[in-house]
Write a protein that holds these residues in place. Structure first.
Motif, mmCIF file in Angstrom:
data_model
loop_
_atom_site.group_PDB
_atom_site.id
_atom_site.type_symbol
_atom_site.label_atom_id
_atom_site.label_comp_id
_atom_site.label_asym_id
_atom_site.label_seq_id
_atom_site.Cartn_x
_atom_site.Cartn_y
_atom_site.Cartn_z
ATOM 1 N N MET A 1 0.847 -1.176 0.000
ATOM 2 C CA MET A 1 0.000 0.000 0.000
ATOM 3 C C MET A 1 0.888 1.234 0.000
ATOM 4 S SD MET A 1 -3.064 -0.962 2.568
ATOM 5 C CE MET A 1 -3.794 -2.544 2.423
ATOM 6 N N SER A 2 0.485 2.228 -0.720
ATOM 7 C CA SER A 2 1.306 3.422 -0.817
ATOM 8 C C SER A 2 0.973 4.408 0.284
ATOM 9 C CB SER A 2 1.102 4.071 -2.186
ATOM 10 O OG SER A 2 -0.201 4.578 -2.272
ATOM 11 N N LYS A 3 1.917 5.277 0.496
ATOM 12 C CA LYS A 3 1.728 6.310 1.504
ATOM 13 C C LYS A 3 2.250 7.610 0.940
ATOM 14 C CE LYS A 3 3.239 7.805 5.994
ATOM 15 N NZ LYS A 3 4.035 7.544 7.154
ATOM 16 N N SER A 4 1.489 8.660 1.122
ATOM 17 C CA SER A 4 1.947 9.962 0.697
ATOM 18 C C SER A 4 3.142 10.352 1.554
ATOM 19 C CB SER A 4 0.839 11.005 0.889
ATOM 20 O OG SER A 4 -0.320 10.607 0.243
ATOM 21 N N PRO A 5 4.221 10.849 0.946
ATOM 22 C CA PRO A 5 5.352 11.243 1.762
ATOM 23 C C PRO A 5 4.985 12.457 2.609
ATOM 24 C CG PRO A 5 5.751 11.795 -0.544
ATOM 25 C CD PRO A 5 4.447 11.051 -0.477
ATOM 26 N N ARG A 6 5.272 12.356 3.900
ATOM 27 C CA ARG A 6 5.052 13.489 4.794
ATOM 28 C C ARG A 6 5.865 13.241 6.043
ATOM 29 N NH1 ARG A 6 0.463 10.648 5.137
ATOM 30 N NH2 ARG A 6 -0.090 9.856 7.147
ATOM 31 N N ASN A 7 6.108 14.259 6.720
ATOM 32 C CA ASN A 7 6.887 14.199 7.937
ATOM 33 C C ASN A 7 5.952 13.888 9.093
ATOM 34 O OD1 ASN A 7 8.113 15.067 10.365
ATOM 35 N ND2 ASN A 7 9.523 16.351 9.195
ATOM 36 N N ALA A 8 6.276 12.847 9.874
ATOM 37 C CA ALA A 8 5.410 12.464 10.994
ATOM 38 C C ALA A 8 5.261 13.611 11.981
ATOM 39 C CB ALA A 8 5.966 11.227 11.691
ATOM 40 N N SER A 9 6.334 14.369 12.222
ATOM 41 C CA SER A 9 6.203 15.495 13.146
ATOM 42 C C SER A 9 5.320 16.580 12.545
ATOM 43 C CB SER A 9 7.582 16.057 13.520
ATOM 44 O OG SER A 9 8.214 16.602 12.384
ATOM 45 N N GLY A 10 5.286 16.688 11.224
ATOM 46 C CA GLY A 10 4.385 17.638 10.572
ATOM 47 C C GLY A 10 2.932 17.256 10.779
ATOM 48 N N SER A 94 3.592 -2.599 5.672
ATOM 49 C CA SER A 94 4.748 -1.733 5.356
ATOM 50 C C SER A 94 5.211 -1.023 6.626
ATOM 51 C CB SER A 94 4.365 -0.696 4.303
ATOM 52 O OG SER A 94 3.957 -1.298 3.113
ATOM 53 N N PRO A 95 5.889 -1.741 7.507
ATOM 54 C CA PRO A 95 6.254 -1.147 8.800
ATOM 55 C C PRO A 95 7.114 0.112 8.694
ATOM 56 C CG PRO A 95 7.050 -3.419 8.628
ATOM 57 C CD PRO A 95 6.310 -3.106 7.377
ATOM 58 N N ARG A 99 4.639 2.689 10.724
ATOM 59 C CA ARG A 99 4.698 2.503 12.179
ATOM 60 C C ARG A 99 4.615 3.823 12.938
ATOM 61 N NH1 ARG A 99 9.194 -1.171 14.321
ATOM 62 N NH2 ARG A 99 8.083 -0.672 16.225
ATOM 63 N N SER A 100 5.223 4.866 12.428
ATOM 64 C CA SER A 100 5.163 6.151 13.137
ATOM 65 C C SER A 100 3.743 6.709 13.137
ATOM 66 C CB SER A 100 6.150 7.165 12.542
ATOM 67 O OG SER A 100 5.786 7.495 11.221
ATOM 68 N N ASP A 101 3.005 6.491 12.058
ATOM 69 C CA ASP A 101 1.613 6.931 12.014
ATOM 70 C C ASP A 101 0.763 6.140 13.004
ATOM 71 O OD1 ASP A 101 2.195 8.776 10.020
ATOM 72 O OD2 ASP A 101 1.565 7.441 8.394
ATOM 73 N N LEU A 102 1.019 4.832 13.100
ATOM 74 C CA LEU A 102 0.311 4.013 14.075
ATOM 75 C C LEU A 102 0.609 4.511 15.485
ATOM 76 C CD1 LEU A 102 -1.358 1.605 15.046
ATOM 77 C CD2 LEU A 102 0.704 0.184 14.750
ATOM 78 N N ALA A 103 1.854 4.792 15.756
ATOM 79 C CA ALA A 103 2.230 5.307 17.082
ATOM 80 C C ALA A 103 1.504 6.611 17.383
ATOM 81 C CB ALA A 103 3.738 5.505 17.162
ATOM 82 N N HIS A 104 1.377 7.457 16.393
ATOM 83 C CA HIS A 104 0.688 8.739 16.565
ATOM 84 C C HIS A 104 -0.781 8.522 16.933
ATOM 85 C CE1 HIS A 104 -0.080 12.994 15.864
ATOM 86 N NE2 HIS A 104 -1.142 12.630 15.178
#
Length: 122
Positions: A1-10, A94-95, A99-104
């Motif tokens: 699955m694709s993910k739009s590139p973005r900064n997790a802190s953003g 796609s860890p 994974r950072s989005d899941l953590a958020h």
């Protein structure tokens, strides 16, 4: 699955801004666009999940943050739970990307559960 590139802190900063706005603005004016985005991404992801599930999860996470900021914790819970479920599935496939989005989303789920538990006790 694709993910739009973005900064997790953003994303974290954006969600925080939505949360702060929710505390100062008319609830409908803040919630309505977020709810509309969720509805649109649900429709889009139904026909093309690889392209839109990640965006749907982000919008659900944002909607949950907005509802929580408006003091509508019981309404925030299903949105955040849906975001966690979607992001957990994405992280399994796609860890490195998710994974950072899941953590958020998990970090947003905790305060809502705690607030609802406190409300039940009183």
């Amino acid at each position: 699955m694709s993910k739009s590139p973005r900064n997790a802190s953003g994303e974290w900063e954006h969600a925080h801004q939505l949360y702060m706005l929710a505390g100062t603005a008319d609830s409908y004016a803040v919630q309505q666009p977020a709810q509309e985005a969720v509805t649109l991404y649900r429709e889009l992801s139904a026909t093309n999940p690889d392209s839109y599930i990640s965006d749907l999860a982000r919008c659900l996470n944002n909607l949950g943050s907005i509802l929580y900021g408006l003091g509508r914790k019981a309404e925030a819970l299903p949105a955040i739970e849906d975001a966690v479920t979607l992001r957990r599935d994405l992280a399994e496939s796609s860890p490195d990307l998710h994974r950072s989005d899941l953590a958020h989303s998990l970090a947003n789920l905790g305060p809502i559960l705690a607030a609802l538990d406190t409300q039940r006790r009183h």
